[in-house]
Design an enzyme around this catalytic site. Structure first.
Site, short mmCIF file in Angstrom:
data_model
loop_
_atom_site.label_atom_id
_atom_site.label_comp_id
_atom_site.label_asym_id
_atom_site.label_seq_id
_atom_site.Cartn_x
_atom_site.Cartn_y
_atom_site.Cartn_z
N ALA A 58 -1.62 -29.82 -68.44
CA ALA A 58 -1.58 -29.08 -69.70
C ALA A 58 -1.36 -27.60 -69.43
O ALA A 58 -1.94 -27.03 -68.49
CB ALA A 58 -2.87 -29.28 -70.48
N VAL A 84 -3.81 -27.51 -64.60
CA VAL A 84 -3.40 -26.45 -65.51
C VAL A 84 -2.00 -25.98 -65.12
O VAL A 84 -1.78 -25.57 -63.97
CB VAL A 84 -4.38 -25.26 -65.47
CG1 VAL A 84 -3.94 -24.20 -66.47
CG2 VAL A 84 -5.79 -25.72 -65.78
N LYS A 85 -1.08 -26.06 -66.06
CA LYS A 85 0.29 -25.64 -65.81
C LYS A 85 0.43 -24.14 -66.08
O LYS A 85 0.07 -23.66 -67.15
CB LYS A 85 1.27 -26.43 -66.69
CG LYS A 85 1.33 -27.91 -66.35
CD LYS A 85 2.22 -28.66 -67.31
CE LYS A 85 3.67 -28.27 -67.18
NZ LYS A 85 4.54 -29.07 -68.08
N ILE A 86 0.98 -23.43 -65.10
CA ILE A 86 1.14 -21.98 -65.21
C ILE A 86 2.57 -21.61 -64.80
O ILE A 86 3.01 -21.93 -63.68
CB ILE A 86 0.13 -21.25 -64.31
CG1 ILE A 86 -1.29 -21.60 -64.72
CG2 ILE A 86 0.36 -19.74 -64.35
CD1 ILE A 86 -2.36 -21.02 -63.81
#
Length: 223
Positions: A58, A84-86
């Site tokens: 996400a 966590v997508k960054i």
């Protein structure tokens, strides 16, 4: 190789996870917005379908370092198995380095060069997600770029997995599978296209026709 679904649609996830042995689900702000559901609720509902053991990826929408750290910390607390997508902006790379030190699992995204992927891997990203078809759309070589990144990651023994994303057709997927890609995330239509072939349907119909011509309509091998 890991097969991950690139969708936030619950019906699609339910259908494909029933048929396929999937290794996770990826989302992004566009995918989430398309579903018109509360973000936290959607992540929870996806998790209920795929189970606690299967990861969800996400993405943050914040762009400044401080805000990325805060939002990523919140997202990482939504469930145990979450990445966590960054995006690999300057602040994003800085945040990836800091968040990795805190033990948060990271997928670096919006990657368009092998350099960006390498730097994200060095910063500690667990996955790096290069965009295949978006590169092709600007007259670059999406498959070639991902192949370069795979080779770099493997040659230097980095633990990061290349998670190829943004596919338009199954040929792009198969080319990267042949190149040894670690994982791919595919939307519903690509996943369906990977399963289906008109000659498979034709063959099944022909088998049934030949059987019923001898044994009658509605019979099977049990009687």
């Amino acid at each position: 190789m890991q097969l991950i679904l690139d969708t936030g649609n619950l019906k699609e996830i339910q259908e494909l996870s029933t048929i396929l042995d999937i290794d996770g689900v990826t989302t992004n702000p566009t995918i989430v917005a398309k579903e018109k559901k509360n973000f936290v609720d959607l992540i929870k509902e996806i998790g209920e379908i795929i189970g606690d053991e299967t990861p969800i990826h996400a993405q943050v929408i914040s762009t400044s370092y401080e805000d990325i750290i805060e939002e990523a910390t919140f997202i990482s607390g939504l469930r145990e198995n979450i990445y966590v997508k960054i995006p690999v902006t300057h602040d994003g790379l800085r945040a990836i380095k800091e968040l990795k030190n805190k033990g948060i699992k990271i997928t670096a995204t919006a990657i368009f060069t092998a350099h960006q992927g390498f730097l994200a891997a060095k910063a500690g990203a667990d996955y790096v997600a290069p965009y295949v078809n978006r590169l092709d759309n600007i007259s670059a070589d999406g498959v070639g770029t991902v192949k370069d990144l795979i080779q770099i990651i493997d040659r230097y023994g980095l633990s990061t997995k290349v998670l190829a994303a943004s596919f338009k057709n199954t040929q792009q997927v198969i080319e990267l599978m042949k190149a040894g890609v670690h994982s791919v995330t595919v939307p519903y239509d690509i996943a369906k296209a990977m399963m289906d072939h008109p000659l498979t349907d034709w063959s099944v119909d022909k088998f049934i026709q030949d059987w019923e011509a001898v044994y009658g309509v509605g019979t099977n091998t049990k009687g």
